[in-house]
Design an enzyme around this catalytic site. Structure first.
Site, PDB file in Angstrom:
ATOM      1  N   HIS A 130      -2.640  19.429   5.574  1.00  0.00           N
ATOM      2  CA  HIS A 130      -3.803  18.899   6.290  1.00  0.00           C
ATOM      3  C   HIS A 130      -3.442  18.561   7.728  1.00  0.00           C
ATOM      4  O   HIS A 130      -2.394  17.995   7.976  1.00  0.00           O
ATOM      5  CB  HIS A 130      -4.337  17.648   5.583  1.00  0.00           C
ATOM      6  CG  HIS A 130      -5.190  17.972   4.398  1.00  0.00           C
ATOM      7  ND1 HIS A 130      -6.452  17.486   4.227  1.00  0.00           N
ATOM      8  CD2 HIS A 130      -4.954  18.785   3.345  1.00  0.00           C
ATOM      9  CE1 HIS A 130      -6.964  17.961   3.101  1.00  0.00           C
ATOM     10  NE2 HIS A 130      -6.070  18.748   2.547  1.00  0.00           N
ATOM     11  N   TYR A 180     -12.501   9.026   5.704  1.00  0.00           N
ATOM     12  CA  TYR A 180     -12.426   7.569   5.615  1.00  0.00           C
ATOM     13  C   TYR A 180     -13.744   7.049   6.192  1.00  0.00           C
ATOM     14  O   TYR A 180     -13.988   7.196   7.390  1.00  0.00           O
ATOM     15  CB  TYR A 180     -11.246   7.026   6.435  1.00  0.00           C
ATOM     16  CG  TYR A 180      -9.882   7.290   5.819  1.00  0.00           C
ATOM     17  CD1 TYR A 180      -9.249   8.520   5.945  1.00  0.00           C
ATOM     18  CD2 TYR A 180      -9.209   6.278   5.121  1.00  0.00           C
ATOM     19  CE1 TYR A 180      -7.994   8.752   5.389  1.00  0.00           C
ATOM     20  CE2 TYR A 180      -7.954   6.498   4.561  1.00  0.00           C
ATOM     21  CZ  TYR A 180      -7.355   7.735   4.692  1.00  0.00           C
ATOM     22  OH  TYR A 180      -6.116   7.959   4.138  1.00  0.00           O
ATOM     23  N   PRO A 232      -3.682   0.472  -0.165  1.00  0.00           N
ATOM     24  CA  PRO A 232      -3.599   1.934  -0.104  1.00  0.00           C
ATOM     25  C   PRO A 232      -4.203   2.592   1.139  1.00  0.00           C
ATOM     26  O   PRO A 232      -3.862   3.739   1.443  1.00  0.00           O
ATOM     27  CB  PRO A 232      -4.343   2.395  -1.360  1.00  0.00           C
ATOM     28  CG  PRO A 232      -5.214   1.246  -1.739  1.00  0.00           C
ATOM     29  CD  PRO A 232      -4.512   0.013  -1.289  1.00  0.00           C
ATOM     30  N   LYS A 280       0.507   4.705   2.656  1.00  0.00           N
ATOM     31  CA  LYS A 280       1.905   4.483   3.033  1.00  0.00           C
ATOM     32  C   LYS A 280       2.843   4.179   1.867  1.00  0.00           C
ATOM     33  O   LYS A 280       4.060   4.312   1.999  1.00  0.00           O
ATOM     34  CB  LYS A 280       1.996   3.313   4.031  1.00  0.00           C
ATOM     35  CG  LYS A 280       1.525   3.628   5.430  1.00  0.00           C
ATOM     36  CD  LYS A 280       2.390   4.619   6.142  1.00  0.00           C
ATOM     37  CE  LYS A 280       1.588   5.845   6.470  1.00  0.00           C
ATOM     38  NZ  LYS A 280       2.313   6.916   7.107  1.00  0.00           N
ATOM     39  N   TYR A 339      -0.080   7.305  10.786  1.00  0.00           N
ATOM     40  CA  TYR A 339      -0.562   7.949   9.557  1.00  0.00           C
ATOM     41  C   TYR A 339       0.360   9.089   9.144  1.00  0.00           C
ATOM     42  O   TYR A 339       0.694   9.243   7.964  1.00  0.00           O
ATOM     43  CB  TYR A 339      -1.989   8.468   9.777  1.00  0.00           C
ATOM     44  CG  TYR A 339      -2.698   8.891   8.517  1.00  0.00           C
ATOM     45  CD1 TYR A 339      -3.522   8.017   7.822  1.00  0.00           C
ATOM     46  CD2 TYR A 339      -2.545  10.183   7.999  1.00  0.00           C
ATOM     47  CE1 TYR A 339      -4.176   8.396   6.664  1.00  0.00           C
ATOM     48  CE2 TYR A 339      -3.190  10.576   6.835  1.00  0.00           C
ATOM     49  CZ  TYR A 339      -4.004   9.679   6.174  1.00  0.00           C
ATOM     50  OH  TYR A 339      -4.638  10.063   5.021  1.00  0.00           O
TER      51      TYR A 339
HETATM   52  P1  FAD Z   1       6.971   2.870  -9.157  1.00  0.00           P
HETATM   53  O1  FAD Z   1       6.279   4.157  -8.964  1.00  0.00           O
HETATM   54  O2  FAD Z   1       6.172   1.695  -9.597  1.00  0.00           O
HETATM   55  O3  FAD Z   1       8.171   3.106 -10.162  1.00  0.00           O
HETATM   56  C1  FAD Z   1       8.880   2.057 -10.773  1.00  0.00           C
HETATM   57  C2  FAD Z   1       9.344   2.486 -12.138  1.00  0.00           C
HETATM   58  O4  FAD Z   1      10.122   1.453 -12.729  1.00  0.00           O
HETATM   59  C3  FAD Z   1       8.193   2.753 -13.087  1.00  0.00           C
HETATM   60  O5  FAD Z   1       8.320   4.030 -13.668  1.00  0.00           O
HETATM   61  C4  FAD Z   1       8.293   1.627 -14.098  1.00  0.00           C
HETATM   62  O6  FAD Z   1       7.802   2.013 -15.361  1.00  0.00           O
HETATM   63  C5  FAD Z   1       9.779   1.356 -14.083  1.00  0.00           C
HETATM   64  N1  FAD Z   1      10.150   0.032 -14.588  1.00  0.00           N
HETATM   65  C6  FAD Z   1       9.520  -1.141 -14.408  1.00  0.00           C
HETATM   66  N2  FAD Z   1      10.138  -2.121 -15.063  1.00  0.00           N
HETATM   67  C7  FAD Z   1      11.196  -1.577 -15.679  1.00  0.00           C
HETATM   68  C8  FAD Z   1      12.211  -2.095 -16.537  1.00  0.00           C
HETATM   69  N3  FAD Z   1      12.257  -3.383 -16.885  1.00  0.00           N
HETATM   70  N4  FAD Z   1      13.146  -1.244 -17.001  1.00  0.00           N
HETATM   71  C9  FAD Z   1      13.122   0.074 -16.670  1.00  0.00           C
HETATM   72  N5  FAD Z   1      12.178   0.617 -15.871  1.00  0.00           N
HETATM   73  C10 FAD Z   1      11.220  -0.199 -15.379  1.00  0.00           C
HETATM   74  N6  FAD Z   1       0.118   4.524  -2.648  1.00  0.00           N
HETATM   75  C11 FAD Z   1      -0.489   5.296  -1.760  1.00  0.00           C
HETATM   76  O7  FAD Z   1       0.114   5.590  -0.729  1.00  0.00           O
HETATM   77  N7  FAD Z   1      -1.739   5.811  -2.023  1.00  0.00           N
HETATM   78  C12 FAD Z   1      -2.406   5.520  -3.185  1.00  0.00           C
HETATM   79  O8  FAD Z   1      -3.523   5.985  -3.403  1.00  0.00           O
HETATM   80  C13 FAD Z   1      -1.814   4.689  -4.120  1.00  0.00           C
HETATM   81  N8  FAD Z   1      -2.426   4.376  -5.283  1.00  0.00           N
HETATM   82  C14 FAD Z   1      -1.795   3.538  -6.162  1.00  0.00           C
HETATM   83  C15 FAD Z   1      -2.422   3.164  -7.343  1.00  0.00           C
HETATM   84  C16 FAD Z   1      -1.803   2.295  -8.242  1.00  0.00           C
HETATM   85  C17 FAD Z   1      -2.513   1.893  -9.515  1.00  0.00           C
HETATM   86  C18 FAD Z   1      -0.521   1.775  -7.922  1.00  0.00           C
HETATM   87  C19 FAD Z   1       0.174   0.804  -8.854  1.00  0.00           C
HETATM   88  C20 FAD Z   1       0.107   2.163  -6.752  1.00  0.00           C
HETATM   89  C21 FAD Z   1      -0.529   3.036  -5.860  1.00  0.00           C
HETATM   90  N9  FAD Z   1       0.095   3.434  -4.673  1.00  0.00           N
HETATM   91  C22 FAD Z   1      -0.520   4.220  -3.798  1.00  0.00           C
HETATM   92  C23 FAD Z   1       1.415   3.001  -4.325  1.00  0.00           C
HETATM   93  C24 FAD Z   1       2.456   4.045  -4.726  1.00  0.00           C
HETATM   94  O9  FAD Z   1       2.068   4.671  -5.912  1.00  0.00           O
HETATM   95  C25 FAD Z   1       3.759   3.311  -4.851  1.00  0.00           C
HETATM   96  O10 FAD Z   1       4.089   2.817  -3.562  1.00  0.00           O
HETATM   97  C26 FAD Z   1       4.898   4.150  -5.406  1.00  0.00           C
HETATM   98  O11 FAD Z   1       4.668   4.424  -6.760  1.00  0.00           O
HETATM   99  C27 FAD Z   1       6.221   3.418  -5.262  1.00  0.00           C
HETATM  100  O12 FAD Z   1       7.231   4.081  -5.962  1.00  0.00           O
HETATM  101  P2  FAD Z   1       8.399   3.278  -6.678  1.00  0.00           P
HETATM  102  O13 FAD Z   1       9.278   4.313  -7.275  1.00  0.00           O
HETATM  103  O14 FAD Z   1       8.957   2.292  -5.733  1.00  0.00           O
HETATM  104  O15 FAD Z   1       7.688   2.405  -7.801  1.00  0.00           O
HETATM  105  C1  DHB Z   2      -5.263   8.943  -1.299  1.00  0.00           C
HETATM  106  C2  DHB Z   2      -4.950   7.626  -1.374  1.00  0.00           C
HETATM  107  C3  DHB Z   2      -4.911   6.860  -0.237  1.00  0.00           C
HETATM  108  O1  DHB Z   2      -4.594   5.562  -0.287  1.00  0.00           O
HETATM  109  C4  DHB Z   2      -5.206   7.390   1.000  1.00  0.00           C
HETATM  110  O2  DHB Z   2      -5.189   6.606   2.099  1.00  0.00           O
HETATM  111  C5  DHB Z   2      -5.498   8.722   1.077  1.00  0.00           C
HETATM  112  C6  DHB Z   2      -5.532   9.495  -0.079  1.00  0.00           C
HETATM  113  C7  DHB Z   2      -5.300   9.760  -2.529  1.00  0.00           C
HETATM  114  O3  DHB Z   2      -5.081   9.211  -3.608  1.00  0.00           O
HETATM  115  O4  DHB Z   2      -5.563  10.958  -2.431  1.00  0.00           O
END
Ligand code: FAD
Ligand code: DHB
Length: 388
Positions: A72, A202, A293, A297, A383
């Site tokens: 994009h 947006y 979100p 980021k 962004y």
């Molecule tokens: P996570 O993806 O949370 O991974 C952590 C892992 O640790 C998980 O698999 C969990 O199961 C595991 N874990 C937890 N506790 C334990 C334990 N005790 N023992 C072993 N394993 C454990 N970001 C965006 O930019 N855009 C979005 O649209 C967006 N939507 C989101 C929607 C939701 C519902 C959530 C929760 C987050 C969203 N985010 C979004 C944020 C983005 O998904 C996270 O920033 C990203 O997942 C971070 O990655 P991570 O590996 O740090 O954490």
């Molecule tokens: C999506 C999520 C976001 O938070 C965003 O700013 C743009 C796209 C997505 O899930 O596609």
């Protein structure tokens, strides 16, 4: 069991760290409390910064991303009567990709299980010990119910916002926390509908913010600002589509609808904890910080942490030099705060509060971004992701 780096959590942060370390000849073991199916089905982020795409490509994880990811070159910013396009390559020479976090995780899991370091799903009772010594360990129960001890040189806490690692840092440091909960949430849907837009939209609307995103040429991902107290049961598919059609309305344009595959309500918060390290335990990703979100980021920040952490651990474990490990927390937090500010700013500009004064300020800011190249460039640089 023994390894150099014990990694807690098989989210994008933990899996990518394991991969980057393996490419540098450092061994690790990843421990995840959920099942493979659960981890691969969790629907989350969708936008990858150029930096993230570059890192995944260099790590040999770019094949499917380059085949199926959608490149994009901008976003549309909308407010009543106006849909304005920001052209990122023109503004800052960078672009973004649409490729779901679930796909990134599937790619990383498949590679790791094929020929990578050990990855254990469905572990339980995990406890982290002796992080103030040079030989920390992780106790856990494996999927078969057998108690295990993993002896390590370093532990990486990549266990997300609800994982146990951050509390272990708090016990041995003067941990500082910053938090902001927002008075709105996102209702998100995944729909089998061809996106009716080339770029993400947006949209500011008096009824509240809406975001039009996508996952593929046939699947749309859409979000609506709702009150955090709303229950998903009260939102029929018809009510959701009506809300979306109202908020994205523009003369001569129509939203495309289709079967709703998934829907849920997501709370929104900013959260930062510092330091991101205690002794031989290092935090990365959502374990240390959360952004709302708007601005996409969260996942990208987790990748940036892990790139920094992998370099610090290579230097610590191979060259026995502590400089990068000592600098890790401060260096990572500078990027964290930039993303925290940008996400807060995007959130504040686009979500209605019910206060007419706020609404006029938001519209003034939107008109500014849509008319000043300097203002647009500031958004575009943040962004698409500031260079590492
Ligand atoms: P996570 O993806 O949370 O991974 C952590 C892992 O640790 C998980 O698999 C969990 O199961 C595991 N874990 C937890 N506790 C334990 C334990 N005790 N023992 C072993 N394993 C454990 N970001 C965006 O930019 N855009 C979005 O649209 C967006 N939507 C989101 C929607 C939701 C519902 C959530 C929760 C987050 C969203 N985010 C979004 C944020 C983005 O998904 C996270 O920033 C990203 O997942 C971070 O990655 P991570 O590996 O740090 O954490
Ligand atoms: C999506 C999520 C976001 O938070 C965003 O700013 C743009 C796209 C997505 O899930 O596609």
């Amino acid at each position: 069991m023994r390894t150099q780096v014990g990694i807690i959590g098989a989210g994008p942060a933990g899996l990518l760290l394991s991969r980057l370390l393996a490419l540098q000849g450092i061994d690790s073991v990843v421990l995840e409390n959920r099942s493979r199916e659960y981890v691969e089905a969790r629907i989350r982020a969708g936008i990858l910064e150029q930096n993230t795409v570059d890192v995944l490509t260099e790590a040999g994880m770019g094949d499917r991303l380059h085949r199926e990811g959608l490149e994009h070159r901008g976003i549309h910013l909308q407010y009543p009567g106006v849909r304005h396009t920001l052209d990122f390559p023109e503004l800052c020479g960078r672009r973004v990709w649409v490729y779901g976090q679930t796909e990134v995780v599937k790619d990383l899991v498949a590679t790791q299980l094929a020929d990578g370091p050990p990855l254990h799903f469905e572990v339980s009772d995990l406890a982290i010990e002796d992080v103030d010594t040079d030989s920390p360990r992780i106790r856990f129960t494996d999927a078969d119910g057998t108690p295990q001890v993993l002896e390590c040189d370093v532990v990486a806490g990549t266990d997300g916002f609800h994982g146990p690692s951050r509390a272990v840092v708090a016990e041995g440091t003067r941990q500082q926390l910053w938090e902001r909960t927002y008075p709105y949430a996102w209702l998100g849907i995944l729909a089998e509908a061809a996106p009716a837009t080339d770029e993400l939209i947006y949209a500011w609307h008096p009824d509240g913010f809406a975001l039009y995103s996508m996952r593929s040429p046939s699947v749309s991902r859409l979000y609506l600002q709702v009150d955090p107290s709303e229950k998903i049961e009260d939102w029929s598919d018809d009510r959701i589509w009506e809300g979306l059609a109202t908020r994205f309305a523009l003369d001569g344009w129509e939203i495309s609808t289709g079967p709703v595959l998934e829907k849920s309500i997501l709370p929104m918060r900013s959260f930062v904890s510092a330091p991101m390290r205690r002794g031989r335990l290092f935090l990365a990703g959502d374990a240390a910080h959360i952004v709302p979100p708007t601005g996409a980021k969260g996942l990208n920040l987790a990748v940036a942490d892990v790139v920094l952490l992998s370099r610090a651990l290579v230097r610590l474990l191979q060259e026995k030099e502590t400089d990068l490990a000592d600098a890790y927390s401060d260096t990572a937090l500078r990027r964290v705060w930039r993303a925290t500010h940008f996400s807060w700013w995007m959130t504040s500009m686009l979500h209605t509060t019910g206060d007419p004064f706020d609404a006029e300020l938001q519209l003034s800011q939107l008109r500014r971004v849509c008319s000043s190249e300097a203002a647009a460039r500031e958004l575009a640089e943040n962004y698409t992701g500031l260079p590492y």
